[in-house]
Design a protein around this motif. Structure first.
Motif, mmCIF file in Angstrom:
data_model
loop_
_atom_site.group_PDB
_atom_site.id
_atom_site.type_symbol
_atom_site.label_atom_id
_atom_site.label_comp_id
_atom_site.label_asym_id
_atom_site.label_seq_id
_atom_site.Cartn_x
_atom_site.Cartn_y
_atom_site.Cartn_z
ATOM 1 N N GLU A 183 36.296 79.443 39.524
ATOM 2 C CA GLU A 183 35.319 78.618 39.635
ATOM 3 C C GLU A 183 34.842 78.043 38.359
ATOM 4 O OE1 GLU A 183 32.102 79.477 42.389
ATOM 5 O OE2 GLU A 183 33.479 78.685 44.145
ATOM 6 N N LEU A 184 34.672 78.910 37.273
ATOM 7 C CA LEU A 184 34.222 78.470 35.878
ATOM 8 C C LEU A 184 35.315 77.458 35.510
ATOM 9 C CD1 LEU A 184 33.168 81.928 34.544
ATOM 10 C CD2 LEU A 184 31.626 79.787 35.126
ATOM 11 N N ALA A 187 34.853 73.992 37.093
ATOM 12 C CA ALA A 187 33.696 73.526 36.594
ATOM 13 C C ALA A 187 33.604 72.984 35.466
ATOM 14 C CB ALA A 187 32.344 74.567 36.656
ATOM 15 N N ILE A 190 35.444 69.639 35.852
ATOM 16 C CA ILE A 190 34.572 68.676 36.268
ATOM 17 C C ILE A 190 33.810 68.216 35.122
ATOM 18 C CG2 ILE A 190 32.695 68.141 37.750
ATOM 19 C CD1 ILE A 190 33.998 69.590 39.885
ATOM 20 N N ASP A 191 33.269 68.953 34.186
ATOM 21 C CA ASP A 191 32.543 68.482 33.041
ATOM 22 C C ASP A 191 33.316 67.990 31.921
ATOM 23 O OD1 ASP A 191 29.914 69.354 33.530
ATOM 24 O OD2 ASP A 191 30.079 71.399 32.760
ATOM 25 N N ARG A 201 36.160 77.374 24.679
ATOM 26 C CA ARG A 201 34.753 77.650 24.766
ATOM 27 C C ARG A 201 34.442 78.478 26.137
ATOM 28 N NH1 ARG A 201 31.791 72.996 22.889
ATOM 29 N NH2 ARG A 201 30.276 74.580 23.640
ATOM 30 N N ILE A 202 35.366 78.527 26.939
ATOM 31 C CA ILE A 202 34.985 79.274 28.291
ATOM 32 C C ILE A 202 35.666 80.762 28.104
ATOM 33 C CG2 ILE A 202 34.654 79.415 30.805
ATOM 34 C CD1 ILE A 202 33.167 77.005 29.506
ATOM 35 N N PRO A 205 35.214 83.337 24.688
ATOM 36 C CA PRO A 205 33.994 84.115 24.269
ATOM 37 C C PRO A 205 33.783 85.077 25.434
ATOM 38 C CG PRO A 205 33.615 81.530 24.430
ATOM 39 C CD PRO A 205 35.032 81.750 24.860
ATOM 40 N N SER A 206 34.680 85.299 26.335
ATOM 41 C CA SER A 206 34.593 86.378 27.372
ATOM 42 C C SER A 206 35.450 87.339 27.261
ATOM 43 C CB SER A 206 34.400 85.787 29.131
ATOM 44 O OG SER A 206 33.509 84.662 28.901
ATOM 45 N N MET B 79 29.482 68.838 40.725
ATOM 46 C CA MET B 79 29.723 69.802 41.723
ATOM 47 C C MET B 79 28.889 71.034 41.705
ATOM 48 S SD MET B 79 33.387 70.861 43.480
ATOM 49 C CE MET B 79 33.780 72.237 44.545
ATOM 50 N N PHE B 81 28.937 74.790 42.762
ATOM 51 C CA PHE B 81 29.969 75.984 43.334
ATOM 52 C C PHE B 81 28.870 76.843 44.069
ATOM 53 C CE2 PHE B 81 32.097 73.938 40.163
ATOM 54 C CZ PHE B 81 33.448 73.908 40.539
ATOM 55 N N GLN B 82 29.717 77.635 44.949
ATOM 56 C CA GLN B 82 29.005 78.821 45.572
ATOM 57 C C GLN B 82 28.969 79.948 44.789
ATOM 58 O OE1 GLN B 82 31.753 80.290 48.564
ATOM 59 N NE2 GLN B 82 30.388 81.738 49.706
ATOM 60 N N SER B 83 29.822 80.166 43.966
ATOM 61 C CA SER B 83 29.154 81.308 42.774
ATOM 62 C C SER B 83 28.440 80.868 41.743
ATOM 63 C CB SER B 83 30.286 81.904 42.473
ATOM 64 O OG SER B 83 31.160 81.252 41.533
ATOM 65 N N ALA B 85 29.075 79.387 39.079
ATOM 66 C CA ALA B 85 30.174 79.159 37.856
ATOM 67 C C ALA B 85 29.127 78.681 36.785
ATOM 68 C CB ALA B 85 31.077 78.015 38.513
ATOM 69 N N LEU B 86 28.250 79.513 36.441
ATOM 70 C CA LEU B 86 27.566 79.067 35.244
ATOM 71 C C LEU B 86 28.234 79.597 34.021
ATOM 72 C CD1 LEU B 86 23.886 79.812 36.326
ATOM 73 C CD2 LEU B 86 25.028 77.589 36.130
ATOM 74 N N TYR B 87 28.666 79.160 32.850
ATOM 75 C CA TYR B 87 29.113 79.599 31.843
ATOM 76 C C TYR B 87 28.522 80.888 31.481
ATOM 77 C CZ TYR B 87 31.187 74.932 32.278
ATOM 78 O OH TYR B 87 31.565 73.722 33.025
ATOM 79 N N PRO B 88 29.065 82.106 31.358
ATOM 80 C CA PRO B 88 28.281 83.333 31.031
ATOM 81 C C PRO B 88 28.060 83.400 29.655
ATOM 82 C CG PRO B 88 30.560 83.966 31.445
ATOM 83 C CD PRO B 88 30.405 82.359 31.766
ATOM 84 N N ASN B 89 28.800 82.824 28.845
ATOM 85 C CA ASN B 89 28.330 82.893 27.248
ATOM 86 C C ASN B 89 27.548 81.917 26.553
ATOM 87 O OD1 ASN B 89 30.772 81.113 27.925
ATOM 88 N ND2 ASN B 89 30.825 80.724 25.967
ATOM 89 N N MET B 90 26.908 80.738 27.689
ATOM 90 C CA MET B 90 26.030 79.867 26.998
ATOM 91 C C MET B 90 24.749 79.916 27.687
ATOM 92 S SD MET B 90 28.341 76.533 27.387
ATOM 93 C CE MET B 90 30.084 76.693 27.375
ATOM 94 N N ASN B 95 24.495 75.276 29.099
ATOM 95 C CA ASN B 95 25.238 75.246 30.478
ATOM 96 C C ASN B 95 25.006 73.732 30.882
ATOM 97 O OD1 ASN B 95 26.697 77.278 32.304
ATOM 98 N ND2 ASN B 95 25.249 78.362 31.025
ATOM 99 N N PHE B 98 26.831 70.900 28.488
ATOM 100 C CA PHE B 98 28.260 71.242 28.251
ATOM 101 C C PHE B 98 28.936 70.003 28.646
ATOM 102 C CE2 PHE B 98 32.596 72.716 29.227
ATOM 103 C CZ PHE B 98 32.932 73.231 27.896
ATOM 104 N N ARG B 146 22.831 71.521 36.041
ATOM 105 C CA ARG B 146 24.021 70.978 35.326
ATOM 106 C C ARG B 146 24.639 69.823 36.167
ATOM 107 N NH1 ARG B 146 28.484 75.416 34.750
ATOM 108 N NH2 ARG B 146 28.744 75.204 37.152
ATOM 109 N N ASP B 158 29.183 73.338 47.276
ATOM 110 C CA ASP B 158 30.282 74.118 48.160
ATOM 111 C C ASP B 158 29.284 75.287 48.474
ATOM 112 O OD1 ASP B 158 32.149 75.377 49.176
ATOM 113 O OD2 ASP B 158 33.467 75.542 47.318
#
Lengths: 293, 372
Positions: A183-184, A187, A190-191, A201-202, A205-206, B79, B81-83, B85-90, B95, B98, B146, B158
């Motif tokens: 989903e990340l 997302a 879509i961005d 970028r996504i 870093p992880s 959109m 999302f159900q989870s 879906a936030l970017y964990p490193n930002m 977020n 972005f 976002r 979703d």
């Protein structure tokens, strides 16, 4: 009665614990003994070693064997020490590790987040690369290096190691990214982020733990490799492992064991340092993805 | 002029048909809810609107312009999302910004947009935190932030509330509705929760096995379900669907005959039968009545034109505070009636129940479609 049985239980557990520690310490000593022998004897003059007691501490401490191994010992026909070969190894290992890690990460990213028809077959074939013995690829590799004019160069060695390591690095990164939430990526799509922007970028870093695992794995394997080094290196691209062999085998007259010991430690030092600095990430990284966190 | 139009949409995974001939239209500013049990294809449908999954055939148009084949970022959608879906490193601010960063919006404009959105959602104090430091409700707000900051033509949600605890879910539901009233942006919202669907939607699409079962306003879906699946799925407690016999006809008025254990069958005369029902006289049909249309006689709807009463043996009584639910047995099935909280009933007793037949629906047992 219960108090007495509790006492017995406590005494038993202390006893068991003591046995465990004793056994562990014995194993640790047994395991560390070769390193001790190497360090101790590399700091002795040759005379003391000849007297026969390998386990004794030096009576007269000296770093002369280290200096000799580094810069003046006879390697093959030249008295240059291990220094130029150490540099060769660094020039070979760093690009090879970087290349195979980056390509492995990209492969893992594509195989998990940009699925295509037959992706599992491609992954299966890459996985197969992990199980192919070195010896099988020797002659084809030599042929390709010859055709491309890279035979006997450091670039050629980098290429061979990077390609051979790709199977492992792809496996590591694919399994890590498999657990990375898709989903990340959606997302980010879509961005408006592009293929490489999402990667950089996504995902990257992880990816800290798995990068550490891959770098340690690749660094150790490539640094310690002897077969490719002895098969494909030319006069100016001999890596450290091959030079160490030449050092030990090329002594005329007396065998300078103390210099050999010092040279062997020098050759092992970089991998040792890499382990000590980032070893704890290694276990963590190998475990990552096992439990969804 | 419909704003979002989905026509003849098919989606296959290999041989498996996930979505079959979906046709949905929604006006500008509408709130479309896609609802159905898990595996019905509702999330897939949302993903095809977003462009995250390709369609096999058909057409999706936003504001009169076909978006089929366009990249998700070019469809002017956002959109949630159900989870989340936030970017964990930002950070939270990172977020939210972005997308703008990727589009090359200058820094001061980005900051202004972040400020605006964080004021609306009251997340101003969280902007410097990482997603891992936020609670579920806060993450939800950031995810909405976002989406909001894009100011898109269509919002896609979703199952945004399914990861929250029950109380927070109700609060956020109200918040989403308020946000929609304020923004007046078209929303497509996926959920498996029929209460969310009823409370939020201006139009509901009920899906099952990739087939659109019914598409209409919440009132249409609730009061005139197209088939037994929709009738059973929407509403809680679920509609009572009972096997019964239809008697009379040919001039005389129709009656519903329900079997009762250890008693004469219960006959309910229907005053306002329409022609379609007449054709089923003398046949077995399915009689559907919602719990709230089956009450104690004093609690019955005074505006109802057609009420029938009948003695029923109450098997179980479940007081729920605001109402009392009573379980009886009719037509070989358990039936739930919704009584006033202080209705004087006891388990094991016979009590008179009032059937509001204005609200009753009838289904063909074979095709499962509604007759009347």
């Amino acid at each position: 009665m219960s108090a007495a049985s509790q006492d017995v239980a406590t005494r038993n557990s202390i006893f068991v614990r003591a046995i465990i520690y004793v056994v562990l310490i014995l194993f640790a000593i047994y395991y560390l003994l070769p390193l001790y022998v190497m360090v101790v004897n590399s700091l002795k003059p040759l005379d003391e070693i000849r007297q026969g007691n390998m386990l004794a501490l030096p009576k007269q401490w000296t770093i002369a064997p280290w200096l000799s191994a580094w810069s003046t010992a006879q390697i093959g026909v030249q008295p240059v020490g291990l220094k130029p070969y150490f540099i060769n190894s660094v020039l070979m290992v760093v690009p090879a590790v970087a290349l195979s890690t980056i390509l492995g990460a990209l492969n893992g990213y594509v195989l998990t987040k940009w699925r295509f028809k037959g992706d599992n077959i491609v992954f299966g074939l890459m996985l197969l690369a992990c199980f192919i013995p070195f010896q099988i690829v020797l002659i084809p590799s030599a042929r390709i290096l010859g055709l491309t004019g890279l035979a006997g160069t450091i670039t050629g060695l980098v290429l061979i190691h990077a390609i051979y390591g790709l199977g492992f690095t792809t496996l590591f990164f694919r399994n890590y990214y498999e657990a990375f939430p898709t989903e990340l990526v959606r997302a980010a799509q879509i961005d408006g982020a592009s293929f490489f922007q999402i990667f950089r970028r996504i995902l990257l870093p992880s990816s800290g733990p798995i990068i550490v695992v891959t770098v340690i794995w690749q660094f150790t394997n490539i640094w310690n490799d002897f077969l490719f080094g002895s098969s494909f290196s030319g006069f100016n691209s001999i890596p450290l492992t091959v030079a160490l062999n030449n050092l030990v085998n090329s002594s005329t007259g007396v065998k300078e064991y103390n210099v050999h010991f010092a040279g062997a430690i020098l050759a092992a030092l970089p991998t040792l340092i890499v382990y000590i600095v980032s070893g704890r990430y290694f276990v963590r990284g190998l475990m990552a993805g096992a439990v969804k966190g | 002029m419909s704003f979002l139009k989905i026509s003849n949409l098919y989606k296959n995974y290999g041989q498996v048909e996930i979505l079959k001939d979906i046709n949905i239209e929604i006006d500008k500013g509408g709130f479309l809810v896609l609802v159905g049990p898990s595996g019905c294809g509702k999330s897939t449908l949302l993903n095809t609107i977003a462009g995250l999954e390709p369609i096999t055939s058909g057409e999706i148009a936003i504001n009169g312009k076909s978006v089929a084949g366009l990249h998700p970022s070019k469809r002017d959608i956002a959109m949630v999302f159900q989870s989340y879906a936030l970017y964990p490193n930002m950070t939270v601010a990172g977020n939210i910004a972005f997308g703008m960063e990727i589009r090359g919006v200058p820094k001061d404009e980005r900051d202004k947009a972040i400020k605006q959105v964080s004021d609306i959602l009251q997340i101003g104090h969280l902007l410097d935190r990482k997603p891992s430091q936020l609670s579920g409700g806060q993450r939800q707000r950031v995810a909405m932030g976002r989406a909001l900051v894009r100011d898109p033509q269509v919002f896609l949600f979703d199952e945004p509330l399914s990861n929250l605890d029950a109380k927070l879910r109700v609060d956020m539901r109200t918040e989403i509705k308020r946000l929609h009233q304020r923004m007046k942006t078209t929303i497509v919202y996926v959920t498996h929760d029929q209460i969310e669907a009823m409370t939020l939607a201006s139009k509901i699409a009920v899906l099952k096995d990739g087939i659109l079962q019914q598409f209409g306003t919440p009132a249409e879906i609730y009061n005139s379900p197209a088939n037994m699946f929709v009738a059973d799925f929407m509403g809680s407690p679920a509609m009572n669907l009972l096997n019964c016999r239809l008697e009379g006809g040919a001039g005389s008025s129709l009656s519903v005959i329900l079997d009762r254990p250890g008693d004469q069958p219960l006959a309910l005369p229907i005053k306002l039968a329409n022609g379609a029902l007449g054709a089923y006289a003398g046949k077995e049909i399915i009689f559907g009545v919602r719990p709230e249309a089956l009450t104690d006689p004093d609690g019955a709807d005074r505006n109802a034109k057609s009420i029938a009463e009948g003695e029923c043996l109450i098997e179980v009584v479940e007081p729920a505070g605001s109402d009392t639910f009573a379980v009886t047995k009719l037509g070989g099935k358990e039936v739930v009636a919704r009584l006033r909280a202080d209705a004087a009933i006891h388990a094991g007793q016979k009590t008179k129940l009032a059937f509001n037949l204005d609200k009753a629906v009838f289904f063909d047992p074979k095709s499962q479609l509604r007759i009347a």
